[in-house]
Design an enzyme around this catalytic site. Structure first.
Site, PDB file in Angstrom:
ATOM      1  NE  ARG A 234      -4.285  -1.233  -0.091  1.00  0.00           N
ATOM      2  CZ  ARG A 234      -4.422  -2.263  -0.921  1.00  0.00           C
ATOM      3  NH1 ARG A 234      -3.386  -2.637  -1.662  1.00  0.00           N
ATOM      4  NH2 ARG A 234      -5.563  -2.918  -0.993  1.00  0.00           N
ATOM      5  CG  ASP A 258       2.407  -2.310  -8.565  1.00  0.00           C
ATOM      6  OD1 ASP A 258       2.452  -1.979  -9.763  1.00  0.00           O
ATOM      7  OD2 ASP A 258       1.468  -2.962  -8.066  1.00  0.00           O
ATOM      8  CD  GLU A 263      -2.504   3.330  -5.766  1.00  0.00           C
ATOM      9  OE1 GLU A 263      -3.301   2.540  -6.304  1.00  0.00           O
ATOM     10  OE2 GLU A 263      -1.370   3.004  -5.371  1.00  0.00           O
ATOM     11  CG  HIS A 295      -2.375  -0.785  -7.557  1.00  0.00           C
ATOM     12  ND1 HIS A 295      -2.767  -0.044  -6.472  1.00  0.00           N
ATOM     13  CD2 HIS A 295      -2.567  -2.082  -7.206  1.00  0.00           C
ATOM     14  CE1 HIS A 295      -3.193  -0.846  -5.513  1.00  0.00           C
ATOM     15  NE2 HIS A 295      -3.071  -2.102  -5.938  1.00  0.00           N
TER      16      HIS A 295
END
Length: 331
Positions: A234, A258, A263, A295
């Site tokens: 996260r 990622d 985001e 992600h």
């Protein structure tokens, strides 16, 4: 049953939609995130299906309840975007996909590490332009290195085993040590000693109220100079400002992510023509010691199939039986 599916992407149309239709459900697809401004689009549906960056806090849940929504299916494992207590008060039942493919996430973390370390992204960019020089492409052997794994649930376990296969010394931090990993040679430590000893640190722990900015300036300073940080868990686990400062000073030798703490509303969209609106992320992406993916760690055929199957099973159970307790039920 009509299901309002928010944050719809191409892979949802290819995998999730056929599964919903095969179960006799009618998906209504929205590319927008679920927010207080878009919740009205769920009107007329019996259930809502959401993803990791959809908003499930109080005002949104109130809006959904006003439209008669009593079932929410998260097609992801994390639920830090959900106000659990508020959902309980409203009588909204929520289920998630607790495990769809731990290997997918772990393998992506390894891909990020190997790419960042051996600089294959930079080499690819050079060679496609006909530049075969080796300047500034030096990496390091992973064998013999100490790798710290923060969080040893299914994903952390898979990553730790891969690193053991590389010949690394693996340290782990988790409130619940895994006996099988210990038998395989993994040593559990408190977080600070793990950071002090690890040339590579990978985050695979959930996002909770207690570990917001778990990796902050003070903890980054504990790392060996030039250590590499990998985050596929996260975004808010890492204080991004502190990470940027550590990269600038050289304390952090590389950062692969990622996930990103800001985001929501940014990832899963194409900014190539208009320009990325997040200046901090734009700065990070210009650095040679930073690698960003949007992600996508979960994005394998196996994971998508498991997500679709579990999501349909959750919707079916919760819709037909108010007392149903599917595997991923949260509320």
């Amino acid at each position: 049953m009509q299901v309002a599916v928010f944050s719809t992407q191409q892979h949802d149309r290819e995998c999730l939609v056929p599964a919903l239709e095969a179960a006799g459900m009618t998906p209504r697809l929205f590319t927008e995130r679920l927010t207080a401004e878009t919740a009205h689009q769920a009107a007329g549906a019996r259930a809502v299906c959401v993803f990791t960056n959809d908003d499930l806090h109080g005002p949104v849940l109130d809006a959904l309840a006003s439209h008669g929504i009593q079932v929410i299916a998260l097609r992801c494992s994390g639920y830090d975007n959900l106000d659990v207590e508020h959902a309980q008060r409203l009588g909204i039942r929520v289920a998630r996909v607790p495990a769809y493919s731990p290997n997918a996430i772990a393998e992506h973390a390894v891909a990020l590490l190997m790419t960042l370390n051996r600089k294959t992204h930079r080499a690819w960019d050079r060679t496609r332009r006909g530049d075969f020089r080796l300047d500034h492409l030096t990496g390091f052997d992973l064998v013999g290195r100490t790798v710290g794994v923060v969080g040893t649930g299914r994903i952390g376990q898979a990553f730790a085993r891969i690193m053991l296969g590389f010949g690394c010394r693996v340290l782990a931090h988790d409130p619940y040590p895994n006996a099988d990993l210990q038998a395989a040679g993994v040593t559990y430590l408190e977080l600070e000693p793990l950071l002090e000893a690890s040339q590579v640190v990978s985050l695979s722990c959930p996002m909770t109220r207690d570990n917001h900015h778990l990796i902050n300036a003070e903890r980054l300073a504990l790392l060996p100079h030039g250590a590499v940080l990998i985050n596929t868990a996260r975004g808010a686990l890492v204080d991004t400002d502190a990470a940027e400062a550590a990269l600038e000073s050289g304390q952090l030798g590389g950062f692969a992510l990622d996930v990103y703490e800001d985001e929501a509303g940014l990832f899963f969209r194409d900014w190539s023509l208009s320009g990325l609106p997040d200046r901090r992320l734009a700065r990070l992406m210009q650095r040679d010691d930073v690698l960003v993916t949007g992600h996508q760690a979960f994005l394998t055929r196996e994971a998508l199939g498991n997500i679709a199957d579990t999501t349909v099973a959750n919707l079916t159970a919760l819709y037909r039986d108010p007392e149903a307790q599917p595997e991923g039920r949260i509320v």
